[in-house]
Scaffold this motif. Structure first.
Motif, mmCIF file in Angstrom:
data_model
loop_
_atom_site.group_PDB
_atom_site.id
_atom_site.type_symbol
_atom_site.label_atom_id
_atom_site.label_comp_id
_atom_site.label_asym_id
_atom_site.label_seq_id
_atom_site.Cartn_x
_atom_site.Cartn_y
_atom_site.Cartn_z
ATOM 1 N N LEU A 247 -5.441 -0.656 -5.070
ATOM 2 C CA LEU A 247 -4.801 -1.915 -4.678
ATOM 3 C C LEU A 247 -3.872 -2.430 -5.777
ATOM 4 O O LEU A 247 -2.812 -2.989 -5.481
ATOM 5 N N ALA A 248 -4.261 -2.256 -7.033
ATOM 6 C CA ALA A 248 -3.389 -2.669 -8.128
ATOM 7 C C ALA A 248 -2.144 -1.789 -8.206
ATOM 8 O O ALA A 248 -1.080 -2.242 -8.627
ATOM 9 N N PHE B 176 -4.374 -8.787 2.605
ATOM 10 C CA PHE B 176 -4.286 -10.253 2.570
ATOM 11 C C PHE B 176 -4.059 -10.816 3.970
ATOM 12 O O PHE B 176 -4.691 -11.800 4.376
ATOM 13 N N LEU C 179 -10.532 -11.002 -2.373
ATOM 14 C CA LEU C 179 -9.093 -11.114 -2.141
ATOM 15 C C LEU C 179 -8.710 -12.340 -1.321
ATOM 16 O O LEU C 179 -7.541 -12.512 -0.990
ATOM 17 N N PRO D 110 0.864 -2.562 -4.139
ATOM 18 C CA PRO D 110 0.905 -3.964 -3.682
ATOM 19 C C PRO D 110 1.138 -4.103 -2.177
ATOM 20 O O PRO D 110 0.681 -5.074 -1.572
ATOM 21 N N GLN E 163 -2.153 -3.973 -0.520
ATOM 22 C CA GLN E 163 -2.856 -5.214 -0.828
ATOM 23 C C GLN E 163 -2.355 -6.359 0.051
ATOM 24 O O GLN E 163 -3.140 -7.169 0.556
ATOM 25 N N GLU E 164 -1.034 -6.419 0.295
ATOM 26 C CA GLU E 164 -0.469 -7.477 1.138
ATOM 27 C C GLU E 164 -0.987 -7.370 2.574
ATOM 28 O O GLU E 164 -1.267 -8.386 3.229
ATOM 29 N N ARG F 16 -3.871 -6.750 -10.203
ATOM 30 C CA ARG F 16 -2.689 -6.101 -10.793
ATOM 31 C C ARG F 16 -3.101 -5.393 -12.075
ATOM 32 O O ARG F 16 -4.060 -5.779 -12.751
ATOM 33 N N ARG G 2 -4.004 -16.273 -6.099
ATOM 34 C CA ARG G 2 -2.893 -16.114 -5.161
ATOM 35 C C ARG G 2 -2.782 -17.348 -4.260
ATOM 36 O O ARG G 2 -3.694 -18.135 -4.152
ATOM 37 N N ASP H 282 -5.679 -12.189 -10.681
ATOM 38 C CA ASP H 282 -4.796 -13.356 -10.653
ATOM 39 C C ASP H 282 -5.048 -14.198 -9.412
ATOM 40 O O ASP H 282 -5.408 -13.665 -8.350
ATOM 41 N N HIS I 102 -7.643 -14.208 -4.649
ATOM 42 C CA HIS I 102 -7.187 -13.466 -5.825
ATOM 43 C C HIS I 102 -6.365 -12.257 -5.410
ATOM 44 O O HIS I 102 -6.469 -11.766 -4.297
ATOM 45 N N ARG I 103 -5.555 -11.798 -6.351
ATOM 46 C CA ARG I 103 -4.865 -10.524 -6.193
ATOM 47 C C ARG I 103 -5.120 -9.681 -7.435
ATOM 48 O O ARG I 103 -5.413 -10.209 -8.523
#
Length: 581
Positions: A364-365, A375, A537, A368, A371-372, A543, A581, A579, A540-541
């Motif tokens: 996932l890092a 989300f 998630l 992206p 990951q989106e 990276r 989000r 991080d 958070h995200r």
């Protein structure tokens, strides 16, 4: 002096003759099978491979990053060489081939239909007894035993493992632990150790799910009861952190080894299980009302005791015999077997799921866009829950709605096959089907299903190196080629969410194996995985730490494994930031 020298020379000559004769016999066996074969001084199932494996993994660690796999002369002397090799050996020698050494003959299967034949014929292709013995540090279990014993264990352990109560506990405790993990992750100075965070979370979760003992993030060294030197979480942590030593060394050898921390954890964990078993048996026998959540130890004990009671009825006796429960001459598990089964559930829940999550966090890092998409699915399901008056997701109402996240799990398990390989031994002379032909393997031949090669075969999975979760969202995932746009029909099928997951052709996806001996914890792993990422998630995200190169991180993940004796693990702890989000 001369007589001793002569004796030494004679012994050396005898050893050379013995090795030569063994090699001659094994070559003759290989030729009679009709399969292609190649040679190796040592094969990976021999005891000497425990020496060559760590040596070659250390010596060739940089060479592996060239992307060429193992050197041809060394590959078969490395345990679980298949991951780094992908399907190079099968392209060279064929979909099914033999490796011949003085120590024996090993058959490698990289053909989906042949792999299905091996995994679905459990009486003809049994699990290797010496390897299964390694999985019994606390007692025989449903994974390690075979034949009627396996059916007996299965009949008692499957109901609790598949119970909604246990799955609900996994869901709720994983989500509770996520909040504590995220706080610890964010508050760390710099990028945290992802491996430590995920291992801590899964150990804490298994403490409740396995034994009914809830713990908070910093409780590992607290609450040590009288008569113990470790808390139960500390004992579980010690066992899982020293799995190689505990699995490879018998108890007496571990007690005299330099790894006293591992021995201490082993003894403490065994003592905790004895105490919890005695307490739970007393509660069940006195019909004490249960106030704790369902846990595996209690559930297995309850199932074992219930089977013993119901077997008294004549109709139930017939049913019991039909299920293999009466064929072993008893109707309930011993304490040692209950402990063995709880340990194997712990091993699966911790080792397999934790390492799957580790790879997924890194992917996932690195990606992206994936990951989106996750989300989007998480936000949509949370919106539905809020409209229904729920501030948090529930196992019963929301878990079944996740599709892309589950597809992502299966795709990562395809690219990084966590459990490798699938090993069997021929119980007698057995016919092995290879396409339209067949060959005969002698009794005692080691058979290894190379699931990595099958997962990386173009005819099974177009563009196999590409990570594309949407493969799993259509009824025919083998028709999805990530190098090409999806067809209108595939897009429509994904939009409607009508395909079951997984819907792959039998034998082409083997992380959970196939057939009657397939992984019993598939649903368990799926629940824990979805609970983990749906909660993490939400706010958070993930990276990579900025100094890290995406290219280099992905190269290490894909080209070199950590060499675990049980599951595939990353060779390095990737530094990842969490991080908001």
């Amino acid at each position: 002096m001369a007589p001793y020298l002569s004796l030494a020379v004679a012994l050396c000559v005898l050893q050379v003759v013995r090795i030569a004769w063994s090699l001659f016999c094994n070559v003759r066996t290989a030729r009679l099978s009709g399969l292609p074969y190649t040679f190796s001084p040592i094969h990976e199932l021999e005891g000497l491979a425990y020496i060559t494996d760590p040596l070659f993994r250390w010596y060739y660690r940089d060479y592996l990053l060239l992307g060429k796999g193992w050197p041809r002369w060394a590959r078969f002397m490395v345990k679980d060489w298949h991951y780094e090799d992908r399907n190079r050996a099968h392209k060279e020698f064929g979909p099914v081939f033999l490796v011949v050494s003085p120590g024996g003959v090993v058959c490698y299967v990289g053909h989906a239909e042949t792999a299905l034949h091996v995994t679905t014929h459990r009486k003809a292709f049994i699990k290797p007894p010496e390897k299964m013995k390694m999985l019994e540090p606390f007692g025989p279990n449903v994974v390690s035993v075979d034949g009627n014993e396996w059916r007996f264990h299965l009949g008692i352990t499957l109901p609790p493992l598949a119970a909604d109560g246990v799955h609900r506990t996994v869901w709720e405790e994983t989500q509770r632990q996520i909040d504590m993990m995220a706080t610890a992750w964010r508050s760390s100075s710099g990028p945290a150790s992802v491996k430590n965070n995920i291992y801590t979370l899964t150990v804490n979760t298994m403490s409740l799910v396995g034994f009914g003992k809830a713990t908070d993030w910093t409780d590992a060294d607290k609450s040590v009861p009288p008569g113990h030197t470790l808390s139960i979480v500390g004992a579980i942590w010690g066992v899982v952190m020293h799995l190689p030593h505990i699995l490879l060394l018998p108890k007496w050898a571990l007690a005299r080894s330099p790894w006293q921390v591992a021995y201490r954890a082993y003894v403490e964990f065994d003592q905790y299980m004895d105490e919890l078993l005695a307490a739970e048996r007393k509660n069940l026998e006195s019909d004490t009302v249960e106030t704790t959540k369902d846990n595996l130890l209690t559930a297995v004990l309850r199932s074992s005791m219930a089977n013993k009671e119901t077997s008294q009825d004549s109709d139930e006796k017939k049913k019991t015999r039909a299920n293999g429960l009466g064929a072993v001459g008893r109707t309930s598990l011993t304490d040692e077997e209950i402990k063995g089964n709880v340990f194997i559930f712990l091993l699966a829940g911790y080792d397999t799921t934790a390492n799957t999550i580790l790879f997924c966090v890194a992917v996932l890092a690195l990606y992206p866009d994936i990951q989106e998409r996750i989300f989007e699915e998480i936000d949509r399901i949370y919106t539905d829950a809020e409209q229904a008056g729920r501030s948090e997701l529930s196992f019963a109402d929301d878990f079944p709605k996740f599709r892309y996240l589950v597809a992502f799990m299966y795709e990562v398990m395809r690219v990084f096959p966590i459990v490798l390989p699938i090993a069997r031994v021929t119980a007698g002379e057995e016919d092995l089907r290879v396409g339209s032909s067949s060959c005969r393997l002698p009794a005692g031949t080691g058979v290894i299903v190379n699931n990595t090669a099958i997962h990386y075969t173009e005819t099974n999975w177009p563009s196999p190196e590409v990570i594309e979760p949407r493969r799993w969202l259509v009824s025919n995932p083998h028709a999805v080629d990530p190098s090409k746009p999806l067809t209108a029909e595939q897009e429509d099928e994904i939009r409607r969410g009508s395909a079951s997951i997984p819907s792959s052709r039998k034998g082409t996806f083997l992380t959970f194996s196939e057939g009657p001996r397939a992984c019993l914890g598939r649903a368990f792993a799926r629940v824990e995985f979805v609970a983990f990422f749906s909660k993490l998630l939400r706010h958070h995200r993930l990276r990579l730490d900025e100094p890290l190169s995406k290219v280099e991180v992905e190269k290490v993940l894909r080209l070199r494994s950590g060499g675990s004796p049980v599951t595939l693990i990353p060779s390095e702890d990737v530094r990842i930031c969490l991080d908001p989000r």
